[in-house]
Motif scaffolding. Sequence first.
Motif, PDB file in Angstrom:
ATOM      1  N   ARG A  82      16.495  53.688  48.558  1.00 51.94           N
ATOM      2  CA  ARG A  82      16.280  55.199  47.866  1.00 51.94           C
ATOM      3  C   ARG A  82      16.915  55.164  46.459  1.00 51.94           C
ATOM      4  O   ARG A  82      17.823  54.453  46.099  1.00 51.94           O
ATOM      5  N   SER A  83      16.174  55.785  45.590  1.00 54.11           N
ATOM      6  CA  SER A  83      16.746  55.781  44.142  1.00 54.11           C
ATOM      7  C   SER A  83      16.271  57.047  43.368  1.00 54.11           C
ATOM      8  O   SER A  83      15.204  57.629  43.932  1.00 54.11           O
ATOM      9  N   GLY A  84      16.766  57.255  42.518  1.00 53.50           N
ATOM     10  CA  GLY A  84      16.303  58.423  41.461  1.00 53.50           C
ATOM     11  C   GLY A  84      16.917  58.173  40.058  1.00 53.50           C
ATOM     12  O   GLY A  84      17.732  57.242  39.897  1.00 53.50           O
ATOM     13  N   VAL A  85      16.050  58.774  39.144  1.00 55.55           N
ATOM     14  CA  VAL A  85      16.493  58.538  37.824  1.00 55.55           C
ATOM     15  C   VAL A  85      16.876  59.922  37.259  1.00 55.55           C
ATOM     16  O   VAL A  85      16.235  61.170  37.667  1.00 55.55           O
ATOM     17  N   ALA A  86      18.055  60.011  36.542  1.00 50.80           N
ATOM     18  CA  ALA A  86      18.651  61.142  36.100  1.00 50.80           C
ATOM     19  C   ALA A  86      17.712  61.668  34.747  1.00 50.80           C
ATOM     20  O   ALA A  86      17.539  62.856  34.827  1.00 50.80           O
ATOM     21  N   TRP A  87      17.493  60.750  33.817  1.00 47.77           N
ATOM     22  CA  TRP A  87      16.628  61.276  32.607  1.00 47.77           C
ATOM     23  C   TRP A  87      16.032  59.850  31.873  1.00 47.77           C
ATOM     24  O   TRP A  87      16.553  58.543  32.402  1.00 47.77           O
ATOM     25  N   TYR A  88      15.320  60.157  31.370  1.00 50.13           N
ATOM     26  CA  TYR A  88      14.452  58.955  30.767  1.00 50.13           C
ATOM     27  C   TYR A  88      14.741  58.955  29.067  1.00 50.13           C
ATOM     28  O   TYR A  88      14.920  60.042  28.434  1.00 50.13           O
ATOM     29  N   THR A  89      14.536  57.650  28.561  1.00 49.06           N
ATOM     30  CA  THR A  89      14.530  57.725  27.071  1.00 49.06           C
ATOM     31  C   THR A  89      13.176  58.129  26.385  1.00 49.06           C
ATOM     32  O   THR A  89      12.425  58.200  27.323  1.00 49.06           O
ATOM     33  N   ALA A  90      13.051  58.322  25.105  1.00 47.59           N
ATOM     34  CA  ALA A  90      11.979  58.790  24.495  1.00 47.59           C
ATOM     35  C   ALA A  90      10.891  57.594  24.709  1.00 47.59           C
ATOM     36  O   ALA A  90       9.550  57.994  24.699  1.00 47.59           O
ATOM     37  N   ALA A  91      11.475  56.304  24.809  1.00 53.74           N
ATOM     38  CA  ALA A  91      10.403  55.288  25.324  1.00 53.74           C
ATOM     39  C   ALA A  91       9.937  55.133  26.689  1.00 53.74           C
ATOM     40  O   ALA A  91       8.998  54.465  27.083  1.00 53.74           O
ATOM     41  N   GLY A  92      10.578  56.000  27.572  1.00 54.09           N
ATOM     42  CA  GLY A  92      10.091  56.287  28.828  1.00 54.09           C
ATOM     43  C   GLY A  92      10.785  55.214  29.855  1.00 54.09           C
ATOM     44  O   GLY A  92      10.476  55.109  30.934  1.00 54.09           O
TER      45      GLY A  92
END
Length: 142
Positions: free
Chosen positions: A69-79
């Motif tokens: 299981r995984s998740g991303v807190a936030w992304y950079t402007a480059a995605g």
Amino acid sequence: MNADRAQGLVASESLLRETLDYLMRLPVNPMTAQLARKIRTHLEDPAQAREVRDAALVINAAEQNRDLRSGVAWYTAAGLPALEVVVGAGCSVATISSPAARLYGGASAGKQFSKKLIDSLIAGQRVALGPHEPATAPTIRP
């Protein structure tokens, strides 16, 4: 290539090999021989072999990631995922990483980015978990 497409490609390859084996056992006939040659040429094509090898790698990776299981807190402007959390099903250990920082050279990723990353860890970052899909790096243009 996603896992479903990869499985379809591998299944098609297997069916072609089975078909070729069957054709080779039939009595000699010009039409049968021509079709068998055509299938063999396709199966022996280096580009086709590479596609099947790549598909096998995708299937293997999907199997390894099935219980994650995984998740991303936030992304950079480059995605790119700036902060990613990966947890194995039934595990008591989480892996926290920054694919963006890893791709762009760790600490040299930029002071502003590094500060935001550290600040989010210090403050406590909630991350919703779902089925794990490994991040892929975008194409970097010079």
